[in-house]
Design a protein around this motif. Sequence first.
Motif, PDB file in Angstrom:
ATOM      1  N   THR A 209      -1.060 -24.268  35.797  1.00 25.89           N
ATOM      2  CA  THR A 209      -2.371 -24.032  34.758  1.00 25.89           C
ATOM      3  C   THR A 209      -1.668 -24.142  33.037  1.00 25.89           C
ATOM      4  OG1 THR A 209      -2.857 -22.034  35.267  1.00 25.89           O
ATOM      5  CG2 THR A 209      -4.466 -23.794  35.960  1.00 25.89           C
ATOM      6  N   ILE A 210      -2.192 -24.037  32.469  1.00 26.43           N
ATOM      7  CA  ILE A 210      -1.832 -23.417  31.107  1.00 26.43           C
ATOM      8  C   ILE A 210      -1.457 -22.536  30.762  1.00 26.43           C
ATOM      9  CG2 ILE A 210      -1.921 -23.716  28.162  1.00 26.43           C
ATOM     10  CD1 ILE A 210      -3.511 -26.054  29.116  1.00 26.43           C
ATOM     11  N   ASP A 211      -2.086 -21.119  31.553  1.00 26.47           N
ATOM     12  CA  ASP A 211      -1.585 -20.095  30.912  1.00 26.47           C
ATOM     13  C   ASP A 211      -1.488 -19.766  31.864  1.00 26.47           C
ATOM     14  OD1 ASP A 211      -3.675 -19.892  33.392  1.00 26.47           O
ATOM     15  OD2 ASP A 211      -4.193 -18.442  33.066  1.00 26.47           O
ATOM     16  N   TYR A 212      -0.729 -20.018  33.300  1.00 23.54           N
ATOM     17  CA  TYR A 212       0.579 -19.590  34.035  1.00 23.54           C
ATOM     18  C   TYR A 212       1.805 -20.634  33.954  1.00 23.54           C
ATOM     19  CZ  TYR A 212       2.655 -18.335  38.225  1.00 23.54           C
ATOM     20  OH  TYR A 212       3.685 -18.086  39.321  1.00 23.54           O
ATOM     21  N   MET A 213       1.655 -21.748  32.522  1.00 24.44           N
ATOM     22  CA  MET A 213       2.439 -22.013  31.938  1.00 24.44           C
ATOM     23  C   MET A 213       3.606 -21.252  31.723  1.00 24.44           C
ATOM     24  SD  MET A 213       5.574 -23.583  32.525  1.00 24.44           S
ATOM     25  CE  MET A 213       4.818 -25.462  33.593  1.00 24.44           C
ATOM     26  N   ILE A 214       2.462 -20.666  30.673  1.00 25.86           N
ATOM     27  CA  ILE A 214       2.547 -19.746  29.143  1.00 25.86           C
ATOM     28  C   ILE A 214       3.773 -18.568  30.020  1.00 25.86           C
ATOM     29  CG2 ILE A 214       1.899 -17.609  27.521  1.00 25.86           C
ATOM     30  CD1 ILE A 214      -0.436 -19.907  27.200  1.00 25.86           C
ATOM     31  N   TYR A 215       2.728 -17.816  31.394  1.00 28.60           N
ATOM     32  CA  TYR A 215       4.113 -16.326  31.694  1.00 28.60           C
ATOM     33  C   TYR A 215       5.202 -16.993  32.670  1.00 28.60           C
ATOM     34  CZ  TYR A 215       4.812 -13.806  35.389  1.00 28.60           C
ATOM     35  OH  TYR A 215       5.505 -12.478  36.424  1.00 28.60           O
ATOM     36  N   THR A 216       5.343 -18.215  32.802  1.00 29.19           N
ATOM     37  CA  THR A 216       6.723 -19.183  32.947  1.00 29.19           C
ATOM     38  C   THR A 216       7.464 -18.908  32.453  1.00 29.19           C
ATOM     39  OG1 THR A 216       5.046 -19.395  34.729  1.00 29.19           O
ATOM     40  CG2 THR A 216       7.901 -20.578  34.762  1.00 29.19           C
ATOM     41  N   LYS A 217       6.939 -19.708  31.447  1.00 30.83           N
ATOM     42  CA  LYS A 217       8.053 -19.758  30.034  1.00 30.83           C
ATOM     43  C   LYS A 217       8.370 -18.717  29.365  1.00 30.83           C
ATOM     44  CE  LYS A 217       6.763 -24.471  28.775  1.00 30.83           C
ATOM     45  NZ  LYS A 217       7.703 -25.307  28.817  1.00 30.83           N
ATOM     46  N   ALA A 218       7.753 -17.751  29.612  1.00 31.30           N
ATOM     47  CA  ALA A 218       8.265 -16.526  28.914  1.00 31.30           C
ATOM     48  C   ALA A 218       9.376 -15.427  29.592  1.00 31.30           C
ATOM     49  CB  ALA A 218       6.634 -15.575  28.365  1.00 31.30           C
ATOM     50  N   PHE A 219       7.731 -15.278  30.765  1.00 32.95           N
ATOM     51  CA  PHE A 219       8.590 -13.895  31.419  1.00 32.95           C
ATOM     52  C   PHE A 219       9.727 -14.147  32.866  1.00 32.95           C
ATOM     53  CE2 PHE A 219       4.967 -12.563  30.043  1.00 32.95           C
ATOM     54  CZ  PHE A 219       4.968 -11.498  29.189  1.00 32.95           C
ATOM     55  N   THR A 220      10.027 -15.953  32.828  1.00 33.11           N
ATOM     56  CA  THR A 220      10.666 -16.469  34.030  1.00 33.11           C
ATOM     57  C   THR A 220      11.963 -17.106  33.545  1.00 33.11           C
ATOM     58  OG1 THR A 220       8.691 -16.598  35.368  1.00 33.11           O
ATOM     59  CG2 THR A 220      11.152 -17.490  35.705  1.00 33.11           C
ATOM     60  N   ASN A 221      12.019 -17.631  32.349  1.00 37.18           N
ATOM     61  CA  ASN A 221      12.815 -18.753  31.819  1.00 37.18           C
ATOM     62  C   ASN A 221      13.232 -18.202  30.173  1.00 37.18           C
ATOM     63  OD1 ASN A 221      12.185 -20.455  33.965  1.00 37.18           O
ATOM     64  ND2 ASN A 221      10.922 -21.635  32.922  1.00 37.18           N
ATOM     65  N   SER A 222      12.955 -17.288  29.818  1.00 37.38           N
ATOM     66  CA  SER A 222      13.308 -16.731  28.601  1.00 37.38           C
ATOM     67  C   SER A 222      12.743 -17.591  27.158  1.00 37.38           C
ATOM     68  CB  SER A 222      14.118 -15.433  28.746  1.00 37.38           C
ATOM     69  OG  SER A 222      14.193 -14.889  29.433  1.00 37.38           O
ATOM     70  N   ARG A 223      11.235 -18.344  27.611  1.00 30.85           N
ATOM     71  CA  ARG A 223      11.331 -19.133  26.238  1.00 30.85           C
ATOM     72  C   ARG A 223      10.459 -18.968  25.488  1.00 30.85           C
ATOM     73  NH1 ARG A 223      11.618 -24.539  30.755  1.00 30.85           N
ATOM     74  NH2 ARG A 223      11.244 -25.204  28.603  1.00 30.85           N
ATOM     75  N   TYR A 224      10.519 -18.027  24.814  1.00 29.91           N
ATOM     76  CA  TYR A 224       9.238 -16.849  24.346  1.00 29.91           C
ATOM     77  C   TYR A 224       9.139 -17.879  22.927  1.00 29.91           C
ATOM     78  CZ  TYR A 224      10.346 -12.736  26.875  1.00 29.91           C
ATOM     79  OH  TYR A 224      10.734 -12.040  27.722  1.00 29.91           O
ATOM     80  N   GLY A 225       9.917 -18.779  22.531  1.00 29.63           N
ATOM     81  CA  GLY A 225       9.043 -19.742  21.238  1.00 29.63           C
ATOM     82  C   GLY A 225       7.904 -20.937  22.433  1.00 29.63           C
ATOM     83  N   GLU A 226       8.770 -21.560  22.612  1.00 30.79           N
ATOM     84  CA  GLU A 226       8.003 -22.440  23.402  1.00 30.79           C
ATOM     85  C   GLU A 226       6.714 -21.783  24.424  1.00 30.79           C
ATOM     86  OE1 GLU A 226       9.496 -25.538  26.155  1.00 30.79           O
ATOM     87  OE2 GLU A 226      11.546 -24.956  25.048  1.00 30.79           O
ATOM     88  N   ALA A 227       6.528 -21.100  24.936  1.00 30.14           N
ATOM     89  CA  ALA A 227       5.156 -20.181  24.881  1.00 30.14           C
ATOM     90  C   ALA A 227       4.637 -19.841  24.273  1.00 30.14           C
ATOM     91  CB  ALA A 227       6.073 -18.343  25.446  1.00 30.14           C
ATOM     92  N   CYS A 228       4.747 -18.875  22.768  1.00 32.96           N
ATOM     93  CA  CYS A 228       3.984 -18.805  21.413  1.00 32.96           C
ATOM     94  C   CYS A 228       3.321 -20.639  21.476  1.00 32.96           C
ATOM     95  CB  CYS A 228       4.521 -18.404  21.373  1.00 32.96           C
ATOM     96  SG  CYS A 228       5.136 -16.376  21.111  1.00 32.96           S
ATOM     97  N   ALA A 229       3.971 -22.009  21.366  1.00 30.24           N
ATOM     98  CA  ALA A 229       3.636 -22.717  20.820  1.00 30.24           C
ATOM     99  C   ALA A 229       2.504 -23.202  22.245  1.00 30.24           C
ATOM    100  CB  ALA A 229       4.403 -23.701  20.714  1.00 30.24           C
ATOM    101  N   LEU A 230       3.044 -22.452  23.095  1.00 24.89           N
ATOM    102  CA  LEU A 230       1.839 -23.554  24.809  1.00 24.89           C
ATOM    103  C   LEU A 230       0.606 -22.855  24.606  1.00 24.89           C
ATOM    104  CD1 LEU A 230       1.248 -25.167  26.221  1.00 24.89           C
ATOM    105  CD2 LEU A 230       2.453 -23.797  27.898  1.00 24.89           C
ATOM    106  N   ALA A 231       0.710 -21.235  23.647  1.00 18.39           N
ATOM    107  CA  ALA A 231      -0.882 -20.724  23.535  1.00 18.39           C
ATOM    108  C   ALA A 231      -1.260 -20.710  22.523  1.00 18.39           C
ATOM    109  CB  ALA A 231      -0.314 -18.858  23.395  1.00 18.39           C
ATOM    110  N   VAL A 232      -0.586 -20.858  21.556  1.00 22.19           N
ATOM    111  CA  VAL A 232      -1.007 -21.647  19.755  1.00 22.19           C
ATOM    112  C   VAL A 232      -2.310 -23.258  20.777  1.00 22.19           C
ATOM    113  CG1 VAL A 232      -1.447 -23.219  17.435  1.00 22.19           C
ATOM    114  CG2 VAL A 232       0.331 -20.965  18.699  1.00 22.19           C
ATOM    115  N   ILE A 233      -1.404 -23.545  21.748  1.00 24.29           N
ATOM    116  CA  ILE A 233      -1.714 -25.175  22.163  1.00 24.29           C
ATOM    117  C   ILE A 233      -3.163 -24.583  22.646  1.00 24.29           C
ATOM    118  CG2 ILE A 233      -2.046 -27.693  23.380  1.00 24.29           C
ATOM    119  CD1 ILE A 233       0.858 -27.686  22.334  1.00 24.29           C
TER     120      ILE A 233
END
Length: 305
Positions: free
Chosen positions: A257-281
Amino acid sequence: MNSSRYNPGLKKSSLVQKENYRGLLSVMPVVLMELAACGYPIAVAIGRSFTNWDGLYKNDFIGLTNYIKILTGSEFRLLLRNSFVLLLSIPIQVFIGLVLAVILYEKIKGWKLFRMVYYLPSIISAVTVGYLFKILFSYTGPVNRILSLFLGSSFAFEWLGNGMTALLIILFCIVWSNIGWQVLIFFGGLSSIDTSVLESAMIDGAGWWQRLFHIILPILVRTIEYSFIMSMIYIFSGIFPLIETITRGGPGYETTTIDYMIYTKAFTNSRYGEACALAVILLIIILAITKLQMSAANKIADWEG
């Protein structure tokens, strides 16, 4: 000459204004605390969403690149599909919760015990519930053992290995764990209904389902609206523990889901910018759906009125 002495309307208006100011001042501390606790992190996330932030040192401004990458990617459509499939659990749990609340409101034999039993899943931690369903539907779990016992070993199925069945298991888990909360909400709403209204309907010959659809549902429009909005927010932002414990988003991204992908991008892939953008969406999606639900509830309430 003081005109307010001879103008009751003006005096009443000033009293209303004073009451409004007092109400505003009384809630101001809470509003300021909410702004500090939620507003600042949201503002930071919005700012970081325009960067390629890695969580440490890399923090270059890249404009709308993160948003374009997310919205044009194929995985985002899959995330939306999964989230909207799980939204189907909301009308199911609302309907079941309302029916059970009405049954308990009529004080059937043992209704206090049933009220406790229905609410019990709501106080169990989501991690425990997730592991419970993972064990139940694993290949060697109780569900497959029962199927093998009555139908033969060929009917054992890899429930969590198939994307659609795994998603439906998560949906079933959400319904089961939230029924008690729905019952509690609707039981409170039913307590505000004058019993004479339902008694008059019974005397006039209205059946149980007629009372439910023609009397109870119109009266509880606002309660139903609250239930839908809170359940929707939970589906979009609160089921991470269930996804993590049952499927971890797999197979592939079939249950991500979107919230799980936010976690994956941030804490697994270290792509915090994308995680923040996905959180805003995600925030925009939640606000848009909430607005639609409130507008629909207002139209229903006006129509019933």
